[in-house]
Design an enzyme around this catalytic site. Sequence first.
Site, PDB file in Angstrom:
ATOM      1  N   GLN A 199     -11.183   7.375  -4.871  1.00 51.01           N
ATOM      2  CA  GLN A 199     -11.711   7.796  -3.567  1.00 51.01           C
ATOM      3  C   GLN A 199     -13.088   8.432  -3.799  1.00 51.01           C
ATOM      4  O   GLN A 199     -13.725   8.147  -4.806  1.00 51.01           O
ATOM      5  CB  GLN A 199     -10.744   8.768  -2.884  1.00 51.01           C
ATOM      6  CG  GLN A 199      -9.472   8.092  -2.351  1.00 51.01           C
ATOM      7  CD  GLN A 199      -9.720   7.207  -1.119  1.00 51.01           C
ATOM      8  OE1 GLN A 199     -10.775   7.246  -0.486  1.00 51.01           O
ATOM      9  NE2 GLN A 199      -8.728   6.375  -0.793  1.00 51.01           N
ATOM     10  N   ASP A 224       0.864  -1.178   0.000  1.00 53.44           N
ATOM     11  CA  ASP A 224       0.000   0.000   0.000  1.00 53.44           C
ATOM     12  C   ASP A 224       0.907   1.236   0.000  1.00 53.44           C
ATOM     13  O   ASP A 224       2.138   1.124   0.043  1.00 53.44           O
ATOM     14  CB  ASP A 224      -0.952  -0.033   1.199  1.00 53.44           C
ATOM     15  CG  ASP A 224      -0.208   0.099   2.507  1.00 53.44           C
ATOM     16  OD1 ASP A 224       1.030   0.206   2.498  1.00 53.44           O
ATOM     17  OD2 ASP A 224      -0.862   0.094   3.556  1.00 53.44           O
ATOM     18  N   ASP A 259      -7.709  -7.383   0.078  1.00 55.71           N
ATOM     19  CA  ASP A 259      -6.794  -7.652   1.188  1.00 55.71           C
ATOM     20  C   ASP A 259      -7.551  -7.337   2.447  1.00 55.71           C
ATOM     21  O   ASP A 259      -8.408  -6.447   2.464  1.00 55.71           O
ATOM     22  CB  ASP A 259      -5.551  -6.750   1.142  1.00 55.71           C
ATOM     23  CG  ASP A 259      -5.851  -5.348   1.645  1.00 55.71           C
ATOM     24  OD1 ASP A 259      -6.439  -4.567   0.866  1.00 55.71           O
ATOM     25  OD2 ASP A 259      -5.550  -5.029   2.814  1.00 55.71           O
ATOM     26  N   GLY A 264       1.016   3.743   2.183  1.00 58.46           N
ATOM     27  CA  GLY A 264       1.355   4.323   3.478  1.00 58.46           C
ATOM     28  C   GLY A 264       0.367   5.375   3.937  1.00 58.46           C
ATOM     29  O   GLY A 264       0.340   5.719   5.129  1.00 58.46           O
TER      30      GLY A 264
END
Lengths: 345, 345
Positions: free
Chosen positions: B163, B61, B240, B63
């Site tokens: 997003q 990912d 995940d 971070g």
Amino acid sequence: MPVGTAGTVKAVHFRDIRDDVQAQIVLGNTYHLYLRPGLKVLEEAGGLHKFNGWNRPILTDSGGYQVFSLSAQRKLTEEGAHFRSHIDGSKHLFTPENVMDIQRTIGADIMMAFDECTPWPCEYDYAKNSLELTHRWLDRCIAHFAETEPKYDYDQALFPIVQGSTFTDLRKKSAEFIASREAEGNAIGGLSVGEPAEMMYEMTDLVCRILPADKPRYLMGVGTPVNILEGIALGVDMFDCVMPTRNGRNGMLFTSEGIINIKNEKWKDDFSPVDPQGNSFVDTAYSRAFLRHLSISNEYLAPMIASQHNLAFYLWLVKTAREKILEGTFAAWKDQMIPKLDRRL
Amino acid sequence: MPVGTAGTVKAVHFRDIRDDVQAQIVLGNTYHLYLRPGLKVLEEAGGLHKFNGWNRPILTDSGGYQVFSLSAQRKLTEEGAHFRSHIDGSKHLFTPENVMDIQRTIGADIMMAFDECTPWPCEYDYAKNSLELTHRWLDRCIAHFAETEPKYDYDQALFPIVQGSTFTDLRKKSAEFIASREAEGNAIGGLSVGEPAEMMYEMTDLVCRILPADKPRYLMGVGTPVNILEGIALGVDMFDCVMPTRNGRNGMLFTSEGIINIKNEKWKDDFSPVDPQGNSFVDTAYSRAFLRHLSISNEYLAPMIASQHNLAFYLWLVKTAREKILEGTFAAWKDQMIPKLDRRL
């Protein structure tokens, strides 16, 4: 024997204890198993082998040592040991008779006699009285063992335990008493409890000269790799110790070249295998730098790797000792190994 | 993807992740790996694959999520995210550019773009401004990714992240923007952060209709077995989640018949296998009663067994979903599985 206190060798799958570590036998603690999961569950399971899935031999200690090291408000009488559980404070009594019953229920292949493990140092009179009590308890264990049957479909053996602290006359007396009971194997207790190593070797030597050579001699709770080689040299056949797993959980690795503290800065960028000479899969699957990272980060995988490595190393050590004895080269090999085993890498 | 935060999937050996769980790829967290072991060690090792020994793909990912969930004194600017380490309080800055560099050094096969993961609930204006920042950051990521080379001898891919919180117009706008960048795969972030499941499905559906079908769609941080099947139905290809390992460590087992809380009294004397339908070795090597005992006793073996079981179950679930899709029977199979997956055993 890897130590499986509560029925599990901490942080290692039994599959790996069998196939990777290649242990032939594991130890369980009567005190812990009696308190949790308890006898009802163990009996319903059909014994500890069925409960935990380990189908090779199991030895259980008698619970005496844990009563004194772990429980609260313990009190010793002729009858046995009164104590409170370290888990919930509940009251319990271990007697020579019920400790035989408990080990029958656990289904240990090797049961241990109920004894008092004297602390060190210890006054002569305390050690003498304790020894006599342990001997009286032994005869009660033997009688009750003879009166009872295994609960499952295999035989169980009972090993008595030599005590006597570090007093040569008491050790001699105890070893002679124990030998006279002609058990299938004999144990040496009350050592590795804080006394100097030389004293432990002296007592072990004395006792091994009295206990029969054609039956296994078991030195309880010992020890470092060096202690084990010295014990073998004195005639000991069996050992158990929490060091490979407990010290492993703290980041200490035993290897044929010396001792590694994996938390040390010096391993930070050492990308070589955990142990190039090791024979566990973890020794080459992971690097020292990665294991250090896991250990510093408090990751589960750190104790998993370290415990499995250490157990595999201990098992390699005793297997190699056996081969060297058969070859007639044990003494020379031991002299060459001892200085390496103790040094810090 | 099993989650391997600090470069290790907690409580499971990589050998077992590969051969027993049969995972094809694992996830690592850039935030954690950057702080510990740090880039110097990772680069000297030759990247994370060499460091931890996992030789199948790794996704990291960016971070961003951990900066907001774990670090102290975080502050967002156009430049990037200023934060203090949760480990030692040291000051750091993540920017779109250095997060590309960090993932180059880690050597992830799939790198993620640097984004802000909005919390839920979230004001419309906050979500809109955040989204626009994430898009500007994406173009900086893409530019820096294009200007730099892999540090090791294999290619790396960069996935951008949609997003937009739970606002349909923002999600649509973001998905269209992300799709226009024609990356090798695309991710959906900012979901599974507390919103109702129906809202998560609605947003996923909307976004999946826009993201290209011929490239992998990755729904980040999702989720329960039911969430995963619903996500697959909506067109998601990758997931995940820490649930199989984290919930496993707390005693929760996911099975094809429902959910088990292994600490419950009811499993005390259930000597049947952990999961008779399971396909991990732990499912038949251990009984429910033994696993309960381990869990109650806080033994390392409890999280080891539960994590490995749960991961193997998740991998079985997605493997079976793939087979059912190819057979054309996925919808019927899913309808039959959903009520079972959520029930408490």
